[in-house]
Design a protein around this motif. Structure first.
Motif, PDB file in Angstrom:
ATOM      1  N   LEU B 166       0.832  -1.206   0.000  1.00 10.46           N
ATOM      2  CA  LEU B 166       0.000   0.000   0.000  1.00 10.46           C
ATOM      3  C   LEU B 166       0.864   1.252   0.000  1.00 10.46           C
ATOM      4  O   LEU B 166       1.837   1.347   0.751  1.00 10.46           O
ATOM      5  N   ASN B 167       0.488   2.203  -0.842  1.00 13.67           N
ATOM      6  CA  ASN B 167       1.127   3.518  -0.855  1.00 13.67           C
ATOM      7  C   ASN B 167       0.171   4.503  -0.182  1.00 13.67           C
ATOM      8  O   ASN B 167      -0.835   4.895  -0.758  1.00 13.67           O
ATOM      9  N   VAL B 168       0.495   4.875   1.078  1.00 15.87           N
ATOM     10  CA  VAL B 168      -0.375   5.751   1.862  1.00 15.87           C
ATOM     11  C   VAL B 168       0.224   7.148   1.920  1.00 15.87           C
ATOM     12  O   VAL B 168       1.392   7.312   2.279  1.00 15.87           O
ATOM     13  N   ASN B 169      -0.567   8.143   1.555  1.00 10.15           N
ATOM     14  CA  ASN B 169      -0.120   9.534   1.625  1.00 10.15           C
ATOM     15  C   ASN B 169      -1.049  10.359   2.516  1.00 10.15           C
ATOM     16  O   ASN B 169      -2.273  10.235   2.409  1.00 10.15           O
ATOM     17  N   ILE B 181     -10.304   8.429   4.855  1.00 14.52           N
ATOM     18  CA  ILE B 181      -9.375   7.629   4.047  1.00 14.52           C
ATOM     19  C   ILE B 181     -10.032   7.304   2.709  1.00 14.52           C
ATOM     20  O   ILE B 181     -11.195   6.897   2.672  1.00 14.52           O
ATOM     21  N   LYS B 182      -9.313   7.485   1.610  1.00 15.03           N
ATOM     22  CA  LYS B 182      -9.809   7.118   0.289  1.00 15.03           C
ATOM     23  C   LYS B 182      -8.874   6.091  -0.359  1.00 15.03           C
ATOM     24  O   LYS B 182      -7.679   6.353  -0.496  1.00 15.03           O
ATOM     25  N   VAL B 183      -9.436   4.944  -0.729  1.00 19.01           N
ATOM     26  CA  VAL B 183      -8.685   3.953  -1.506  1.00 19.01           C
ATOM     27  C   VAL B 183      -8.828   4.355  -2.967  1.00 19.01           C
ATOM     28  O   VAL B 183      -9.954   4.511  -3.460  1.00 19.01           O
ATOM     29  N   THR B 184      -7.717   4.562  -3.639  1.00 18.55           N
ATOM     30  CA  THR B 184      -7.801   5.144  -4.977  1.00 18.55           C
ATOM     31  C   THR B 184      -6.638   4.670  -5.841  1.00 18.55           C
ATOM     32  O   THR B 184      -5.911   3.748  -5.457  1.00 18.55           O
ATOM     33  N   ARG B 185      -6.444   5.288  -7.008  1.00 17.41           N
ATOM     34  CA  ARG B 185      -5.405   4.854  -7.944  1.00 17.41           C
ATOM     35  C   ARG B 185      -4.335   5.934  -8.106  1.00 17.41           C
ATOM     36  O   ARG B 185      -4.551   7.095  -7.749  1.00 17.41           O
ATOM     37  N   GLN B 186      -3.216   5.530  -8.691  1.00 19.94           N
ATOM     38  CA  GLN B 186      -2.097   6.431  -8.992  1.00 19.94           C
ATOM     39  C   GLN B 186      -2.498   7.438 -10.077  1.00 19.94           C
ATOM     40  O   GLN B 186      -3.011   7.040 -11.121  1.00 19.94           O
ATOM     41  N   THR B 234      -4.801   9.109   1.341  1.00 16.28           N
ATOM     42  CA  THR B 234      -5.001   8.247   0.169  1.00 16.28           C
ATOM     43  C   THR B 234      -4.256   6.922   0.327  1.00 16.28           C
ATOM     44  O   THR B 234      -3.142   6.880   0.862  1.00 16.28           O
ATOM     45  N   VAL B 235      -4.885   5.861  -0.153  1.00 19.86           N
ATOM     46  CA  VAL B 235      -4.313   4.507  -0.103  1.00 19.86           C
ATOM     47  C   VAL B 235      -4.351   3.938  -1.513  1.00 19.86           C
ATOM     48  O   VAL B 235      -5.438   3.752  -2.074  1.00 19.86           O
ATOM     49  N   VAL B 236      -3.176   3.696  -2.107  1.00 19.47           N
ATOM     50  CA  VAL B 236      -3.109   3.097  -3.446  1.00 19.47           C
ATOM     51  C   VAL B 236      -2.437   1.732  -3.343  1.00 19.47           C
ATOM     52  O   VAL B 236      -1.282   1.646  -2.921  1.00 19.47           O
ATOM     53  N   PRO B 237      -3.161   0.651  -3.704  1.00 24.69           N
ATOM     54  CA  PRO B 237      -2.510  -0.670  -3.736  1.00 24.69           C
ATOM     55  C   PRO B 237      -1.586  -0.754  -4.951  1.00 24.69           C
ATOM     56  O   PRO B 237      -2.011  -0.471  -6.068  1.00 24.69           O
ATOM     57  N   CYS B 238      -0.322  -1.127  -4.708  1.00 22.52           N
ATOM     58  CA  CYS B 238       0.679  -1.164  -5.784  1.00 22.52           C
ATOM     59  C   CYS B 238       1.163  -2.579  -6.024  1.00 22.52           C
ATOM     60  O   CYS B 238       1.330  -3.349  -5.087  1.00 22.52           O
ATOM     61  N   LYS B 239       1.445  -2.891  -7.282  1.00 23.13           N
ATOM     62  CA  LYS B 239       2.005  -4.199  -7.621  1.00 23.13           C
ATOM     63  C   LYS B 239       3.331  -4.007  -8.344  1.00 23.13           C
ATOM     64  O   LYS B 239       3.663  -2.900  -8.765  1.00 23.13           O
ATOM     65  N   TYR B 240       4.072  -5.104  -8.491  1.00 23.97           N
ATOM     66  CA  TYR B 240       5.394  -4.991  -9.121  1.00 23.97           C
ATOM     67  C   TYR B 240       5.454  -5.708 -10.465  1.00 23.97           C
ATOM     68  O   TYR B 240       6.522  -5.828 -11.052  1.00 23.97           O
ATOM     69  N   ASP B 241       4.300  -6.196 -10.934  1.00 28.90           N
ATOM     70  CA  ASP B 241       4.244  -6.703 -12.308  1.00 28.90           C
ATOM     71  C   ASP B 241       4.024  -5.486 -13.201  1.00 28.90           C
ATOM     72  O   ASP B 241       2.948  -4.898 -13.214  1.00 28.90           O
ATOM     73  N   LEU B 242       5.076  -5.074 -13.918  1.00 26.90           N
ATOM     74  CA  LEU B 242       4.988  -3.872 -14.744  1.00 26.90           C
ATOM     75  C   LEU B 242       4.344  -4.140 -16.104  1.00 26.90           C
ATOM     76  O   LEU B 242       4.131  -3.210 -16.879  1.00 26.90           O
ATOM     77  N   THR B 243       4.068  -5.408 -16.427  1.00 27.01           N
ATOM     78  CA  THR B 243       3.511  -5.731 -17.751  1.00 27.01           C
ATOM     79  C   THR B 243       2.275  -4.888 -18.052  1.00 27.01           C
ATOM     80  O   THR B 243       1.348  -4.833 -17.248  1.00 27.01           O
TER      81      THR B 243
END
Lengths: 257, 257
Positions: B166-169, B181-186, B234-243
Motif C-alpha cells: 500500500l502507498n499511503v499519503n 481515508i480514500k482507496v484510490t489509484r495512482q 489516500t491509499v493506493v494498492p501497488c504491484k510490481y508486475d509492470l507488464t
C-alpha cells in the motif's frame, strides 16, 4: 524526411561493450545522441539525483557522435537529455543498454537499464531497454544486431502505445541460432538473497549481497523467463502505473472510515 | 497470541522525525525491529547494493527496540532483515516512512520509501509505505497517528492481496481535520525538470535537478493527487508486475518474425 533523433544510454557505464554495439546499430537508423553514466550503475533501480549535483563531460570515445558522460543515474541521463541538453528538440526514441546481464522477471524493478527506458516512457518518448543474458564484460553481442534492427524499426514505424517502454532480453550466444521474437509478460519471481557476512579489520560486520532467482511459476510458458530459456528474444511492454486495480476493488470494501 | 513482528524502515534515514513517529505507533501493535539507512536515501527508487559492501551498526537511538543503521538503500534494509538479521523468523509486516514529502502519482517510482514497501511485497510480506505531504525536517506528524493505527490494524486483520504493497499519503496538517481515508489509484503525471546549470571553480558545468509536478489528468477526481487535495488520506494498492497487458495485445500483432 529527417533522420529520427535517438538518445542512447545504459547502466553499465559509457565504456562498456554493450552500449557501443547499441550505438553502432542506432547509427544505421538515426541521429544518435549519447548521455551515459561515467561508471557502472547496476542495480540502481529508478534512482534519481535529488540531493547532490550532477556533472557531465563531453566524451570523445564514439568519435563524431555527440556523447556525454554523466555522474548521475540512468534516469538522470534521460532527464538531462530531454530537459537540458536537447531542450526544445523532439526526441524520437530512447534506447538503453545493451545491458550485460538479463533484466527479465523481477529484475526489471532493480534495473538501471530499464529505469532509463521507463523514464523515456514517463516523458512520453517511445523507449526500449535491451539486455543480454550474459553479464561478462566481454560478452558476445553479435547475434543481437539483426533483432535490434527489427524491433527498433518496428517501434519507429508503428509507434508504441502511450507511456509504454519495451523490456527486450536476448539469450546468450550459443550453438543454436535464436528462435525468433516473443512478445510476452513479466514472470512472477524474486531473488532469494544469501548474504555473505564478513568482518572488517576492526571486527565490524559487513555483507555482500548475493542470491539466486526463484521462479514462482516454473510450469508456465507464457512469460519472459520461459521464452528466454527456449532461445527466444523476449519483448515485454512495461508501464509505470503501479496501481493494482484488482486489489483496489478488494481494499475499497475494507472498513477504513 | 504472540505479537506480530513488524520491520520498520524508511528512506530519510534513521535519525529523521518521521520514522520515530512510525516506530511509536508500531510499538502499540507489535514487536518492532528497525533497519533503516544511516543517511538520507530520497530519490533512491528501487536501488540495491550489488557492486559494493553493505555495513550495519546497532543503533541505540530507540532505546530497547532492536535497531540497526545500514549503509545500504531502503530495499537493501528489507532484504537484510528478511534474509539475514531475522532469518528463519516470520515477518508479519513491513512498514516504511513516514516520509517527509508525498509519494503520490509518479513519485512512487522514484521513492525509496515505497521501494522498501514493494520489496516487502516481492518477498510475500504485507507492506505499507507512509508519506506526508510536507518535506520539512520538523514536519508535524501528529494528525497521522490515528490513521496509521486504523490502516495497519486493518492490514493485519484482513491481510493484503498477495504481492501488493500500500502507498499511503497524508495531507500536511492544516486548520481542517483530515476528511477520512480514500482507496484510490495512482494519478497519471510526471515531473517536468528544470535543471539549474552552474559552473564549478574550474569552469566545468554541473547541474542541480529541480522541477514541477505536471498532472496529466487535472479534471479527474478518482486518483491520489485529487483526493490528497481534498484533504483525504489516500491509499493506493501497488504491484510490481509492470507488464502492460493492454499494450501486450497490440504489440503481439506486430510483424516481428
Amino acid at each position: 524526411m529527417s533522420k529520427p533523433l535517438i538518445v542512447v544510454t545504459n547502466d553499465d557505464g559509457i565504456t562498456s561493450k554493450g552500449i557501443r554495439v547499441l550505438i553502432e546499430e542506432m547509427e544505421k537508423i538515426g541521429e544518435v545522441f549519447v548521455v551515459a553514466p561515467d561508471s557502472p550503475n547496476s542495480g540502481m533501480g529508478h534512482a534519481i539525483t535529488v540531493d547532490s549535483t550532477i556533472h557531465i563531460k563531453k566524451s570523445p570515445i564514439f568519435g563524431d557522435i555527440q556523447s556525454y558522460e554523466c555522474s548521475g543515474t540512468p534516469a538522470d541521463c534521460v532527464k538531462l537529455a530531454k530537459h537540458e541538453l536537447l531542450k526544445g528538440k523532439t526526441i524520437d526514441l530512447v534506447v538503453s543498454g545493451i545491458n550485460h546481464g538479463n533484466n527479465a522477471s523481477i529484475s526489471v524493478i532493480y534495473s538501471g537499464t530499464m529505469s532509463a527506458a521507463i523514464e523515456g516512457a514517463i516523458e512520453g518518448i517511445p523507449a526500449v531497454g535491451f539486455s543480454l543474458n550474459d553479464f561478462r564484460y566481454d560478452a558476445d553481442f553479435e547475434h543481437t544486431r539483426p533483432f535490434i534492427q527489427k524491433i527498433v524499426k518496428e517501434v519507429l514505424a508503428k509507434g508504441l502505445p502511450k507511456h509504454v517502454a519495451l523490456n527486450v532480453n536476448f539469450p546468450a550466444v550459443s550453438d543454436k541460432p535464436l528462435a525468433g521474437i516473443k512478445v510476452t509478460r513479466q514472470t512472477n519471481g524474486y531473488w532469494k538473497e544469501e548474504f555473505d557476512s564478513r568482518k572488517d579489520p576492526h571486527g565490524r560486520p559487513y555483507f555482500w549481497m548475493g542470491g539466486a532467482f526463484v521462479n514462482r511459476e516454473p510450469e508456465s510458458m507464457d512469460n519472459d523467463i520461459a521464452q528466454l530459456d527456449q532461445n527466444f528474444v523476449t519483448v515485454v511492454p512495461c508501464k509505470y502505473d503501479l496501481t493494482d486495480y484488482e486489489a483496489l476493488e478488494t481494499i475499497m470494501k475494507w472498513d477504513l472510515n
